[in-house]
Write an enzyme that holds these catalytic residues in place. Structure first.
Site, PDB file in Angstrom:
ATOM      1  N   TYR A 103       0.815  -1.223   0.000  1.00 39.67           N
ATOM      2  CA  TYR A 103       0.000   0.000   0.000  1.00 39.67           C
ATOM      3  C   TYR A 103       0.844   1.267   0.000  1.00 39.67           C
ATOM      4  O   TYR A 103       1.875   1.328   0.675  1.00 39.67           O
ATOM      5  CB  TYR A 103      -0.845   0.068   1.268  1.00 39.67           C
ATOM      6  CG  TYR A 103      -1.864  -1.005   1.449  1.00 39.67           C
ATOM      7  CD1 TYR A 103      -2.775  -1.322   0.450  1.00 39.67           C
ATOM      8  CD2 TYR A 103      -1.962  -1.688   2.662  1.00 39.67           C
ATOM      9  CE1 TYR A 103      -3.741  -2.297   0.651  1.00 39.67           C
ATOM     10  CE2 TYR A 103      -2.920  -2.662   2.872  1.00 39.67           C
ATOM     11  CZ  TYR A 103      -3.799  -2.964   1.864  1.00 39.67           C
ATOM     12  OH  TYR A 103      -4.753  -3.924   2.066  1.00 39.67           O
ATOM     13  N   ARG A 105      -0.801   4.487   0.881  1.00 38.85           N
ATOM     14  CA  ARG A 105      -2.091   5.133   1.156  1.00 38.85           C
ATOM     15  C   ARG A 105      -2.088   5.923   2.467  1.00 38.85           C
ATOM     16  O   ARG A 105      -3.111   6.485   2.830  1.00 38.85           O
ATOM     17  CB  ARG A 105      -3.196   4.058   1.169  1.00 38.85           C
ATOM     18  CG  ARG A 105      -3.067   3.067   2.302  1.00 38.85           C
ATOM     19  CD  ARG A 105      -3.877   1.801   2.100  1.00 38.85           C
ATOM     20  NE  ARG A 105      -5.294   1.995   1.952  1.00 38.85           N
ATOM     21  CZ  ARG A 105      -6.180   0.977   1.875  1.00 38.85           C
ATOM     22  NH1 ARG A 105      -5.755  -0.282   1.940  1.00 38.85           N
ATOM     23  NH2 ARG A 105      -7.445   1.215   1.734  1.00 38.85           N
ATOM     24  N   ASN A 165     -12.753  -7.954   6.806  1.00 39.23           N
ATOM     25  CA  ASN A 165     -11.612  -7.592   5.938  1.00 39.23           C
ATOM     26  C   ASN A 165     -10.384  -7.165   6.735  1.00 39.23           C
ATOM     27  O   ASN A 165      -9.919  -6.029   6.630  1.00 39.23           O
ATOM     28  CB  ASN A 165     -12.031  -6.471   4.976  1.00 39.23           C
ATOM     29  CG  ASN A 165     -12.452  -7.028   3.633  1.00 39.23           C
ATOM     30  OD1 ASN A 165     -12.123  -8.165   3.279  1.00 39.23           O
ATOM     31  ND2 ASN A 165     -13.177  -6.239   2.875  1.00 39.23           N
ATOM     32  N   ARG A 167      -6.859  -6.322   7.786  1.00 37.05           N
ATOM     33  CA  ARG A 167      -5.657  -5.896   7.052  1.00 37.05           C
ATOM     34  C   ARG A 167      -4.586  -5.515   8.064  1.00 37.05           C
ATOM     35  O   ARG A 167      -4.505  -4.371   8.510  1.00 37.05           O
ATOM     36  CB  ARG A 167      -5.962  -4.676   6.160  1.00 37.05           C
ATOM     37  CG  ARG A 167      -6.979  -4.911   5.072  1.00 37.05           C
ATOM     38  CD  ARG A 167      -6.414  -5.789   3.941  1.00 37.05           C
ATOM     39  NE  ARG A 167      -7.351  -5.926   2.849  1.00 37.05           N
ATOM     40  CZ  ARG A 167      -8.285  -6.868   2.753  1.00 37.05           C
ATOM     41  NH1 ARG A 167      -8.403  -7.790   3.707  1.00 37.05           N
ATOM     42  NH2 ARG A 167      -9.090  -6.911   1.712  1.00 37.05           N
ATOM     43  N   GLY A 229     -16.237 -23.231  -0.285  1.00 38.59           N
ATOM     44  CA  GLY A 229     -17.572 -22.626  -0.213  1.00 38.59           C
ATOM     45  C   GLY A 229     -17.748 -21.800   1.043  1.00 38.59           C
ATOM     46  O   GLY A 229     -16.853 -21.054   1.428  1.00 38.59           O
ATOM     47  N   ASP A 257     -15.084  -9.638  -1.853  1.00 38.01           N
ATOM     48  CA  ASP A 257     -16.001  -8.535  -2.159  1.00 38.01           C
ATOM     49  C   ASP A 257     -17.083  -8.988  -3.142  1.00 38.01           C
ATOM     50  O   ASP A 257     -18.245  -8.598  -3.038  1.00 38.01           O
ATOM     51  CB  ASP A 257     -15.221  -7.350  -2.740  1.00 38.01           C
ATOM     52  CG  ASP A 257     -14.036  -6.994  -1.855  1.00 38.01           C
ATOM     53  OD1 ASP A 257     -14.162  -7.147  -0.633  1.00 38.01           O
ATOM     54  OD2 ASP A 257     -12.994  -6.587  -2.397  1.00 38.01           O
TER      55      ASP A 257
END
Ligand code: CKP
Ligand code: MG
Length: 312
Positions: A103, A105, A165, A167, A229, A257
């Site tokens: 990243y 950012r 999510n 991170r 799955g 996503d």
């Protein structure tokens, strides 16, 4: 409108060759960010969406804004600001089956969002709020803004859908765990990956992870199990669903996503939980068949086609 989200979207540059990036000469650019990945997936499944964000008033900011708008997402709550750049990241394929993300950012325009980006009248236009654990990890002010948005959404009776999510490049384990658990306790629907569940609850089994999340107050949990799955649990049902057929993975990033988009669209369209999770698995699988985080997001027809080729 149906689903609102908040988050950072970036331009991602990927080397055209496989191998360590220090030897790369040419790069391809795409647009990516967990929340807009999901919103774009929802638009492809005929769900109307909106996005709250900040971009730099720079070339990449304009590129992202045009792209996201072009996919049909309402961008009335996206601001272009002068004092900070649009974030970027690099996606390197070190080996054919090993992807690494870097990243750039910190201090980006999106990371400077504050409560002033939240407009109650705009939120009132939506029925669902989709949030991920990336937005609160961007900065202290983004964390505050995320919780502020969730509390207004709850006052306005929006259903809260949450993908953790995780991170760990963005924050410490302790801060991540504390914040993500707090977000779970404010959510109606939670969509963790199995390793995120293990990180949060120190449990290896999907049943126990789902049980823990239900005890935190959520009514529906879907635990993603990768190529195996997903496991679902709500007030009435628990069980497993898988993608309708095996696919060849070209680029794994964005699968979660796409999964969220498939599930949320199925949920809104009134499918049974099993059908919604199966649709999620198919959407997640199809994303990985194409390079880029959003380019492989399927339409209703493509999902239908995948379902009809089911191998039993
Ligand atoms: O969990 P996923 O692989 O579906 O998420 C991928 C996205 O937002 C990717 O587009 C990237 O921009 C990010 O997650 C991130 O900030 O890591
Ligand atoms: Mg994910």
């Amino acid at each position: 409108m149906d689903v609102l989200s908040i988050g950072e979207t970036m331009v991602v540059f990927s080397p055209n060759e496989v191998g360590p990036m220090r030897y790369a000469h040419s790069f391809t650019s795409h647009i990516a960010g967990a929340e807009t990945n999901t919103l774009i997936g929802l638009e492809k499944l005929d769900i109307k969406t909106g996005w709250i964000s900040q971009l730099g008033n720079d070339e990449l900011g304009h590129k992202i804004l045009s792209f996201v708008r072009g996919e049909g997402i309402n961008v009335d709550a996206v601001q272009l600001i002068e004092d900070a750049p649009t974030g970027i990241f690099l996606k390197e394929k070190v080996r054919q089956d090993q992807t690494r993300v870097h990243y750039y950012r910190k201090g980006s325009a999106a990371s400077l969002m504050t409560n002033s980006n939240i407009d109650k009248d705009y939120i009132a236009k939506f029925k669902y709020l989709y949030v991920t654990g990336i937005t609160p990890a961007l900065s202290e002010s983004c964390k505050e803004t995320t919780f502020h948005l969730i509390s207004i959404a709850k006052q306005l009776n929006l259903k809260i859908i949450f993908d953790p999510n995780l991170r760990l490049k963005l924050w410490s384990e302790d801060e991540a765990r504390e914040t993500l658990l707090k977000m779970i306790s404010l959510s109606d629907i939670v969509l963790p990956g199995i390793s995120e569940g293990e990180f949060l609850f120190n449990e290896k089994s999907e049943e126990k992870i789902a049980q823990n999340i239900i005890e935190h107050g959520a009514s529906t949990v879907v635990v993603k199990l990768g190529s195996k799955g997903a496991y679902y649990h709500n007030e009435n049902y628990a069980g497993y669903a898988t993608a309708s057929k095996k696919i060849e993975v070209v680029d794994p990033v964005g699968a979660g996503d796409g999964f969220a988009a498939g599930f949320i669209a199925g949920y809104i369209d009134g499918l049974s939980i099993h059908e919604a999770v199966e649709q999620a698995c198919n959407a997640g699988a199809l994303v990985t068949t194409v390079k880029g985080d959003v380019e492989g997001l399927p339409s209703k027809e493509e999902i239908e086609k995948m379902k009809n080729t089911k191998i039993t």
